[in-house]
Write a protein that holds these residues in place. Structure first.
Motif, PDB file in Angstrom:
ATOM      1  N   SER A  33       0.904  -1.205  -0.097  1.00  0.00           N
ATOM      2  CA  SER A  33      -0.056  -0.036   0.109  1.00  0.00           C
ATOM      3  C   SER A  33       0.966   1.288  -0.152  1.00  0.00           C
ATOM      4  CB  SER A  33      -0.920   0.074   1.124  1.00  0.00           C
ATOM      5  OG  SER A  33      -0.359   0.001   2.384  1.00  0.00           O
ATOM      6  N   LEU A  34       0.265   2.239  -0.380  1.00  0.00           N
ATOM      7  CA  LEU A  34       1.201   3.597  -0.560  1.00  0.00           C
ATOM      8  C   LEU A  34       0.154   4.944  -0.669  1.00  0.00           C
ATOM      9  CD1 LEU A  34       1.416   4.853  -3.588  1.00  0.00           C
ATOM     10  CD2 LEU A  34       2.419   2.563  -3.968  1.00  0.00           C
ATOM     11  N   LYS A  35       0.722   6.008  -0.188  1.00  0.00           N
ATOM     12  CA  LYS A  35       0.243   7.253  -0.324  1.00  0.00           C
ATOM     13  C   LYS A  35       1.341   8.160  -0.922  1.00  0.00           C
ATOM     14  CE  LYS A  35      -2.652   6.991   3.828  1.00  0.00           C
ATOM     15  NZ  LYS A  35      -3.405   7.530   4.873  1.00  0.00           N
ATOM     16  N   LEU A  56       1.473   7.377 -10.488  1.00  0.00           N
ATOM     17  CA  LEU A  56       0.806   7.455  -9.074  1.00  0.00           C
ATOM     18  C   LEU A  56       1.003   8.650  -8.770  1.00  0.00           C
ATOM     19  CD1 LEU A  56       3.366   4.573  -7.522  1.00  0.00           C
ATOM     20  CD2 LEU A  56       0.915   4.345  -8.271  1.00  0.00           C
ATOM     21  N   GLU A  57      -0.455   9.258  -8.813  1.00  0.00           N
ATOM     22  CA  GLU A  57      -0.577  10.872  -8.648  1.00  0.00           C
ATOM     23  C   GLU A  57      -1.095  10.809  -7.306  1.00  0.00           C
ATOM     24  OE1 GLU A  57      -2.546  10.343 -12.159  1.00  0.00           O
ATOM     25  OE2 GLU A  57      -1.797  12.187 -13.042  1.00  0.00           O
ATOM     26  N   ARG A  58      -1.239  12.161  -6.391  1.00  0.00           N
ATOM     27  CA  ARG A  58      -1.522  12.321  -5.359  1.00  0.00           C
ATOM     28  C   ARG A  58      -2.585  11.624  -4.859  1.00  0.00           C
ATOM     29  NH1 ARG A  58      -1.626  18.213  -2.105  1.00  0.00           N
ATOM     30  NH2 ARG A  58      -2.421  17.273  -0.253  1.00  0.00           N
ATOM     31  N   GLY A  59      -2.604  10.813  -3.779  1.00  0.00           N
ATOM     32  CA  GLY A  59      -3.862  10.064  -3.006  1.00  0.00           C
ATOM     33  C   GLY A  59      -3.482   8.789  -2.474  1.00  0.00           C
ATOM     34  N   ASP A  60      -4.460   8.107  -2.003  1.00  0.00           N
ATOM     35  CA  ASP A  60      -4.443   6.945  -1.210  1.00  0.00           C
ATOM     36  C   ASP A  60      -4.525   5.662  -2.127  1.00  0.00           C
ATOM     37  OD1 ASP A  60      -4.173   8.649   0.716  1.00  0.00           O
ATOM     38  OD2 ASP A  60      -5.871   7.881   1.890  1.00  0.00           O
ATOM     39  N   TYR A  61      -3.459   4.929  -1.711  1.00  0.00           N
ATOM     40  CA  TYR A  61      -3.590   3.435  -2.740  1.00  0.00           C
ATOM     41  C   TYR A  61      -3.553   2.267  -1.864  1.00  0.00           C
ATOM     42  CZ  TYR A  61      -2.197   6.594  -6.607  1.00  0.00           C
ATOM     43  OH  TYR A  61      -2.112   7.613  -7.554  1.00  0.00           O
ATOM     44  N   PRO A  62      -4.696   2.024  -0.988  1.00  0.00           N
ATOM     45  CA  PRO A  62      -4.767   0.981  -0.202  1.00  0.00           C
ATOM     46  C   PRO A  62      -4.425  -0.592  -0.341  1.00  0.00           C
ATOM     47  CG  PRO A  62      -6.997   1.678  -0.703  1.00  0.00           C
ATOM     48  CD  PRO A  62      -5.952   2.452  -1.458  1.00  0.00           C
ATOM     49  N   GLY A  63      -4.458  -0.829  -1.801  1.00  0.00           N
ATOM     50  CA  GLY A  63      -3.921  -2.164  -1.979  1.00  0.00           C
ATOM     51  C   GLY A  63      -3.593  -2.131  -3.455  1.00  0.00           C
ATOM     52  N   TRP A  64      -3.311  -3.218  -4.040  1.00  0.00           N
ATOM     53  CA  TRP A  64      -2.705  -3.357  -5.264  1.00  0.00           C
ATOM     54  C   TRP A  64      -3.649  -3.145  -6.472  1.00  0.00           C
ATOM     55  CZ3 TRP A  64      -4.892  -6.603  -8.856  1.00  0.00           C
ATOM     56  CH2 TRP A  64      -5.918  -7.480  -8.337  1.00  0.00           C
ATOM     57  N   ASP A  65      -5.044  -3.196  -5.941  1.00  0.00           N
ATOM     58  CA  ASP A  65      -5.967  -2.815  -7.079  1.00  0.00           C
ATOM     59  C   ASP A  65      -6.136  -1.365  -7.231  1.00  0.00           C
ATOM     60  OD1 ASP A  65      -7.013  -2.993  -4.164  1.00  0.00           O
ATOM     61  OD2 ASP A  65      -9.086  -2.734  -5.070  1.00  0.00           O
ATOM     62  N   ALA A  66      -5.538  -0.784  -6.515  1.00  0.00           N
ATOM     63  CA  ALA A  66      -5.716   0.817  -6.597  1.00  0.00           C
ATOM     64  C   ALA A  66      -4.493   1.246  -7.769  1.00  0.00           C
ATOM     65  CB  ALA A  66      -5.360   1.518  -5.098  1.00  0.00           C
ATOM     66  N   TRP A  67      -3.522   0.374  -7.831  1.00  0.00           N
ATOM     67  CA  TRP A  67      -2.661   0.896  -8.885  1.00  0.00           C
ATOM     68  C   TRP A  67      -2.744   0.015 -10.082  1.00  0.00           C
ATOM     69  CZ3 TRP A  67      -0.126  -0.571  -4.172  1.00  0.00           C
ATOM     70  CH2 TRP A  67       0.411  -1.819  -4.176  1.00  0.00           C
TER      71      TRP A  67
ATOM     72  N   TRP B 136     -19.828  12.933 -16.754  1.00  0.00           N
ATOM     73  CA  TRP B 136     -18.715  12.757 -15.942  1.00  0.00           C
ATOM     74  C   TRP B 136     -18.635  11.347 -15.565  1.00  0.00           C
ATOM     75  CZ3 TRP B 136     -15.634  17.216 -14.665  1.00  0.00           C
ATOM     76  CH2 TRP B 136     -16.252  18.141 -14.932  1.00  0.00           C
ATOM     77  N   VAL B 137     -17.446  10.878 -15.291  1.00  0.00           N
ATOM     78  CA  VAL B 137     -17.219   9.668 -14.682  1.00  0.00           C
ATOM     79  C   VAL B 137     -16.116  10.017 -13.591  1.00  0.00           C
ATOM     80  CG1 VAL B 137     -15.448   9.140 -16.424  1.00  0.00           C
ATOM     81  CG2 VAL B 137     -16.442   7.299 -15.195  1.00  0.00           C
ATOM     82  N   CYS B 138     -16.635   9.299 -12.536  1.00  0.00           N
ATOM     83  CA  CYS B 138     -15.822   9.517 -11.268  1.00  0.00           C
ATOM     84  C   CYS B 138     -15.333   7.919 -11.044  1.00  0.00           C
ATOM     85  CB  CYS B 138     -16.460  10.231 -10.074  1.00  0.00           C
ATOM     86  SG  CYS B 138     -18.014   9.141  -9.543  1.00  0.00           S
ATOM     87  N   SER B 139     -14.229   7.932 -10.315  1.00  0.00           N
ATOM     88  CA  SER B 139     -13.319   6.540  -9.830  1.00  0.00           C
ATOM     89  C   SER B 139     -12.825   6.456  -8.627  1.00  0.00           C
ATOM     90  CB  SER B 139     -12.100   6.457 -11.063  1.00  0.00           C
ATOM     91  OG  SER B 139     -12.711   6.491 -12.362  1.00  0.00           O
ATOM     92  N   GLN B 140     -12.808   5.514  -8.187  1.00  0.00           N
ATOM     93  CA  GLN B 140     -12.662   5.113  -6.776  1.00  0.00           C
ATOM     94  C   GLN B 140     -11.041   5.478  -6.394  1.00  0.00           C
ATOM     95  OE1 GLN B 140     -12.678   0.672  -6.621  1.00  0.00           O
ATOM     96  NE2 GLN B 140     -12.475   0.917  -4.124  1.00  0.00           N
ATOM     97  N   PHE B 141     -10.045   5.437  -7.338  1.00  0.00           N
ATOM     98  CA  PHE B 141      -8.723   5.553  -7.153  1.00  0.00           C
ATOM     99  C   PHE B 141      -8.279   6.558  -7.915  1.00  0.00           C
ATOM    100  CE2 PHE B 141      -9.284   0.918  -5.782  1.00  0.00           C
ATOM    101  CZ  PHE B 141      -9.213   1.089  -4.425  1.00  0.00           C
ATOM    102  N   PRO B 142      -6.856   7.234  -7.594  1.00  0.00           N
ATOM    103  CA  PRO B 142      -6.214   8.143  -8.481  1.00  0.00           C
ATOM    104  C   PRO B 142      -6.201   7.754  -9.878  1.00  0.00           C
ATOM    105  CG  PRO B 142      -5.210   8.300  -6.167  1.00  0.00           C
ATOM    106  CD  PRO B 142      -6.244   6.998  -6.490  1.00  0.00           C
ATOM    107  N   GLY B 143      -5.993   8.472 -11.104  1.00  0.00           N
ATOM    108  CA  GLY B 143      -5.449   7.950 -12.290  1.00  0.00           C
ATOM    109  C   GLY B 143      -6.868   7.216 -13.122  1.00  0.00           C
ATOM    110  N   TYR B 144      -7.827   7.571 -12.510  1.00  0.00           N
ATOM    111  CA  TYR B 144      -9.290   6.806 -13.047  1.00  0.00           C
ATOM    112  C   TYR B 144      -9.301   5.257 -12.896  1.00  0.00           C
ATOM    113  CZ  TYR B 144      -8.620  11.544 -15.063  1.00  0.00           C
ATOM    114  OH  TYR B 144      -8.420  12.587 -15.203  1.00  0.00           O
TER     115      TYR B 144
END
Lengths: 183, 183
Positions: A33-35, A56-67, B136-144
């Motif tokens: 995970s990363l921020k 990876l732009e500014r924000g929270d990435y709580p698990g691999w699915d986030a990136w 618009w489309v909104c997404s859960q994590f950064p980078g869509y």
């Protein structure tokens, strides 16, 4: 940016302000995970900035699915990181070419394009790129999905003349969306 | 848009110019590839515009990874489709609110934001949305990345006051990136 070796910002923690060629050297087995607290970064699947790339732009990435959630075959671990050089978000300029080596038809971009076809680009491939300014991320499918590749004016002299130059894991010219990286 | 029941634009083929509440009624078991030839569409996991939502802009989608590749738990099948009403791409305007029912701090958007935090939004959640114009489309994590939800001024009166209103599969206020849908 801050990384943890467990999901949900748990476990060992490490903070970077400059590039990290391998988290293994920090005693991490992997990053789960990363921020991103400021700037924009690229995370790589393997050490030494190899393998799949993730912006990876500014924000929270709580698990691999986030990136890795933007690709069907994600890297569940990230091993190296570096900041993206993107001094000039508002004035970002990119030229795309139909063929490799900057040949064939071309298109000039200075905005975000979730669909290159919708802006008039014919087909689903880009042969080569020249980044005049800023930092960009191009993606395999429309809507910024699929494999992604980071392109920077301050890296590689901004010239990407064949897919081998825009990422060690690239094996196709298929690029259907392109956008600027937000600082 | 055109859909096929096999990957790679193979098998049975059907062309839509208006909404399709269920491809099952066309004799399709599922849709495994598609091309968007004009406009923007939403594809849904289940019949009757239910389940996970995927914005589909102009381009080629040779397999499920091309639409579902933005989430870690993708729908490998799409069953219903409708066009997105987005008359006004250049003049799209959206208000985001900290809390449900249009309460708390607010932010006004008229551009694409791969990271809401980078534009100054505090936190990783949005409580409610009001779409003044555009789609618009909104997404859960950064980078869509992650689950995505389509928001339209010409649908729902542009008001989305709780996550239950922005998608039947939503179970969180987590929204870290937002962009206009390209026509």
């Amino acid at each position: 940016m801050v990384v943890w070796d467990e999901e949900g910002f748990q476990g060992r923690r490490h903070e970077f302000t400059a590039e990290c060629p391998s988290v293994l050297e920090l005693g991490f087995e992997t990053v789960r995970s990363l921020k991103v607290l400021s700037g924009a970064w690229v995370g790589f699947e393997h050490a030494g900035f190899q393998g799949q790339q993730y912006v990876l732009e500014r924000g929270d990435y709580p698990g691999w699915d986030a990136w890795g959630g933007n690709t069907a075959y994600p890297a569940e671990r990230l091993t190296s990181f570096r900041p993206v050089a993107c001094a000039n978000h508002r004035d970002s300029r990119l030229t795309i070419f139909e063929q490799e080596n900057f040949l064939g038809r071309k298109g000039e971009l200075n905005d975000d394009y979730p669909s290159l076809q919708a802006m008039g680009w014919d087909g689903t491939e880009v042969g080569s790129f020249h980044v005049q300014s800023g930092a960009w991320v191009c993606s395999q499918f429309p809507g910024y999905r699929g494999f992604q590749y980071i392109l920077e004016s301050d890296h590689h002299s901004g010239d990407y003349k064949h897919f081998r130059e825009w990422g060690s894991h690239a094996h196709t010219f298929q690029v259907q969306s392109v956008r600027r990286i937000q600082q």
